[in-house]
Design a protein around this motif. Structure first.
Motif, short mmCIF file in Angstrom:
data_model
loop_
_atom_site.label_atom_id
_atom_site.label_comp_id
_atom_site.label_asym_id
_atom_site.label_seq_id
_atom_site.Cartn_x
_atom_site.Cartn_y
_atom_site.Cartn_z
N ALA A 1 0.83 -1.20 0.00
CA ALA A 1 0.00 0.00 0.00
C ALA A 1 0.86 1.25 0.00
CB ALA A 1 -0.93 0.01 1.21
N GLU A 2 0.28 2.33 -0.45
CA GLU A 2 0.96 3.61 -0.50
C GLU A 2 -0.02 4.68 -0.05
OE1 GLU A 2 4.06 5.58 -3.54
OE2 GLU A 2 2.11 5.16 -4.43
N THR A 3 0.42 5.58 0.82
CA THR A 3 -0.44 6.63 1.32
C THR A 3 0.11 8.00 0.93
OG1 THR A 3 0.66 6.78 3.47
CG2 THR A 3 -1.17 5.21 3.27
N TYR A 4 -0.81 8.95 0.83
CA TYR A 4 -0.47 10.32 0.46
C TYR A 4 -1.16 11.26 1.44
CZ TYR A 4 0.73 8.47 -4.19
OH TYR A 4 1.27 7.75 -5.23
N GLY A 5 -0.42 12.27 1.90
CA GLY A 5 -1.05 13.32 2.67
C GLY A 5 -0.92 13.13 4.17
N ASP A 6 -1.74 13.88 4.89
CA ASP A 6 -1.71 13.95 6.35
C ASP A 6 -2.63 12.89 6.94
OD1 ASP A 6 -1.88 14.62 9.03
OD2 ASP A 6 -2.08 16.77 8.68
N PRO A 7 -2.10 11.97 7.75
CA PRO A 7 -2.96 10.93 8.34
C PRO A 7 -4.09 11.49 9.21
CG PRO A 7 -0.65 10.35 8.56
CD PRO A 7 -0.68 11.76 8.08
N HIS B 1 -9.07 -0.29 -7.05
CA HIS B 1 -9.23 -0.33 -8.50
C HIS B 1 -9.86 -1.64 -8.94
CE1 HIS B 1 -8.69 1.16 -12.53
NE2 HIS B 1 -8.16 2.27 -12.03
N GLY B 2 -10.11 -1.76 -10.24
CA GLY B 2 -10.88 -2.88 -10.78
C GLY B 2 -10.07 -4.15 -10.94
N ALA B 3 -10.69 -5.12 -11.58
CA ALA B 3 -10.12 -6.46 -11.71
C ALA B 3 -8.74 -6.42 -12.35
CB ALA B 3 -11.04 -7.33 -12.55
N GLY B 4 -7.78 -7.05 -11.69
CA GLY B 4 -6.44 -7.20 -12.26
C GLY B 4 -5.59 -5.95 -12.22
N ALA B 5 -6.10 -4.86 -11.66
CA ALA B 5 -5.38 -3.58 -11.69
C ALA B 5 -4.68 -3.35 -10.36
CB ALA B 5 -6.33 -2.44 -11.99
N SER B 6 -3.40 -3.08 -10.40
CA SER B 6 -2.65 -2.76 -9.19
C SER B 6 -2.93 -1.31 -8.78
CB SER B 6 -1.15 -2.93 -9.44
OG SER B 6 -0.65 -1.85 -10.22
N MET B 7 -2.30 -0.89 -7.70
CA MET B 7 -2.45 0.49 -7.24
C MET B 7 -2.02 1.51 -8.29
SD MET B 7 0.79 1.32 -4.71
CE MET B 7 0.71 -0.04 -3.59
N LEU B 8 -1.12 1.11 -9.21
CA LEU B 8 -0.62 2.07 -10.20
C LEU B 8 -1.72 2.63 -11.08
CD1 LEU B 8 2.70 0.40 -11.44
CD2 LEU B 8 2.35 1.97 -9.52
N ARG C 1 -3.83 4.07 -1.67
CA ARG C 1 -3.99 3.17 -2.82
C ARG C 1 -3.20 1.90 -2.50
NH1 ARG C 1 -0.24 5.12 -8.03
NH2 ARG C 1 1.76 5.01 -6.96
N TYR C 2 -3.65 0.77 -3.01
CA TYR C 2 -2.99 -0.48 -2.64
C TYR C 2 -3.15 -1.52 -3.74
CZ TYR C 2 -7.52 -2.60 -1.25
OH TYR C 2 -8.79 -3.12 -1.23
N ASP D 1 -13.52 -11.96 0.37
CA ASP D 1 -12.17 -11.92 0.93
C ASP D 1 -11.47 -10.62 0.56
OD1 ASP D 1 -12.01 -14.53 2.21
OD2 ASP D 1 -12.11 -15.35 0.20
N LEU D 2 -11.75 -10.11 -0.64
CA LEU D 2 -11.17 -8.82 -1.02
C LEU D 2 -11.71 -7.71 -0.14
CD1 LEU D 2 -11.23 -9.00 -4.95
CD2 LEU D 2 -9.48 -9.82 -3.34
N ALA D 3 -13.00 -7.81 0.23
CA ALA D 3 -13.57 -6.82 1.14
C ALA D 3 -12.95 -6.93 2.53
CB ALA D 3 -15.08 -7.00 1.22
N THR D 4 -12.74 -8.16 2.99
CA THR D 4 -12.10 -8.36 4.29
C THR D 4 -10.66 -7.85 4.27
OG1 THR D 4 -13.48 -10.31 4.68
CG2 THR D 4 -11.54 -10.08 6.05
N ASP D 5 -9.98 -8.02 3.13
CA ASP D 5 -8.63 -7.45 2.98
C ASP D 5 -8.66 -5.93 3.17
OD1 ASP D 5 -7.68 -9.98 2.37
OD2 ASP D 5 -7.48 -9.59 0.21
N ALA D 6 -9.63 -5.28 2.53
CA ALA D 6 -9.72 -3.82 2.63
C ALA D 6 -9.93 -3.38 4.07
CB ALA D 6 -10.84 -3.30 1.73
N ALA D 7 -10.82 -4.07 4.77
CA ALA D 7 -11.05 -3.74 6.19
C ALA D 7 -9.79 -4.01 7.01
CB ALA D 7 -12.23 -4.54 6.72
N GLY D 8 -9.09 -5.10 6.69
CA GLY D 8 -7.86 -5.42 7.40
C GLY D 8 -6.77 -4.39 7.15
#
Length: 284
Positions: A22-28, A37-44, A63-64, A86-93
């Motif tokens: 994962a990569e973060t931008y800005g002030d926490p 992003h959609g199917a097969g797409a990385s954070m890029l 972004r991740y 599982d992808l949703a659980t990943d996002a929450a994790g």
């Protein structure tokens, strides 16, 4: 390993027995925005310039790489062994790993299904939802445009052929708004950093497509924004309208001339709409 550069932080997190980059931008301290992003797409595929602009407008942007994309954990090609839930659980994790209680979730294309599961089954984690170029998947919605070319599956042993396949796929979905130089640079960067690019292009389509356990679009309780191009050849505009109609109080913004991807000419509108949408819904 953590790398700090220009207000960006890149980290690999242990989440649900896998690794997510994962990569973060800005002030926490700012309201958090989680980009999926959609199917097969990385954070890029969420352009760094877009993330930087959103952070400059007072949002903590995340972004991740979902599993099977980029530097995150990869599964055997064609045998992912996981479900969309599982992808949703990943996002929450990932939010847990970042110390974030609630985030504004933005989902592109197929990941609208992941965001739906988050919103229905994990509502306490979601301050607002934004669906970009996605669909309810209801029967009767129009198929992809007949004008879209039918691209043959590439030989994954031929890296040049794989690159060409993905570039031409971006072009086919762009509805004429296509920058080949930008697209080719994105694909080359994506291929170079992927653990298994063949798995990236296939496994999200091979997973189990389950849905929320506790309802559907009509049960979303948080503010919902829908952004959809009126020239989307993959999911024509009625797909975006179906999301708007299914969610009580949802707002649809139609982007004239935009295809399936969120291309650079629409970034300013995207940022303006997202900042307004997230201004009064909390998130952190």
């Amino acid at each position: 390993m953590v790398v700090h550069s220009y207000g960006r932080t890149m980290t690999t997190y242990a989440v649900n027995d896998i690794e997510l980059d994962a990569e973060t931008y800005g002030d926490p301290a700012d309201p958090a925005v989680l980009l999926i992003h959609g199917a097969g797409a990385s954070m890029l595929w969420w352009d760094a310039r877009l993330c930087t602009e959103l952070a400059a407008r007072g949002r903590f942007v995340i972004r991740y790489d979902q599993r099977d994309t980029g530097r995150s954990t990869s599964f055997p090609t064609g045998e992912p062994g996981y479900a969309m839930s599982d992808l949703a659980t990943d996002a929450a994790g990932l939010l847990d790993a970042l110390g974030i209680d609630r985030a504004h979730v933005v989902a592109q294309s197929m990941s609208g299904g992941t965001a739906l599961i988050l919103g229905v089954d994990h509502p306490s984690r979601v301050a607002s939802l934004t669906f970009v170029s996605t669909s309810t998947g209801d029967d009767g919605l129009p198929p992809p445009s007949a004008d879209m070319p039918r691209l043959g599956w590439p030989d994954f042993a031929d890296q040049a052929a794989v690159e060409e396949y993905v570039v031409r796929s971006i072009e086919a979905e762009a509805a004429g708004d296509f920058d080949e130089t930008e697209a080719r640079a994105l694909v080359r960067d994506d291929m170079a950093r992927a653990r298994n690019y063949e798995a990236s292009l296939t496994n999200h389509f091979a997973m189990t497509f389950d849905g929320p356990k506790n309802g559907g679009f009509g049960d979303l309780s948080m503010p919902v924004l829908v952004l959809h191009g009126d020239a989307d050849p993959l999911l024509p505009l009625p797909h975006g309208e179906s999301v708007r109609d299914a969610v009580p109080g949802a707002r649809l913004v139609i982007l004239p001339g935009m295809g399936h991807g969120l291309s650079a000419p629409y970034w300013n509108t995207f940022v303006d709409e997202l900042v307004e949408h997230t201004a009064h819904a909390g998130g952190r």
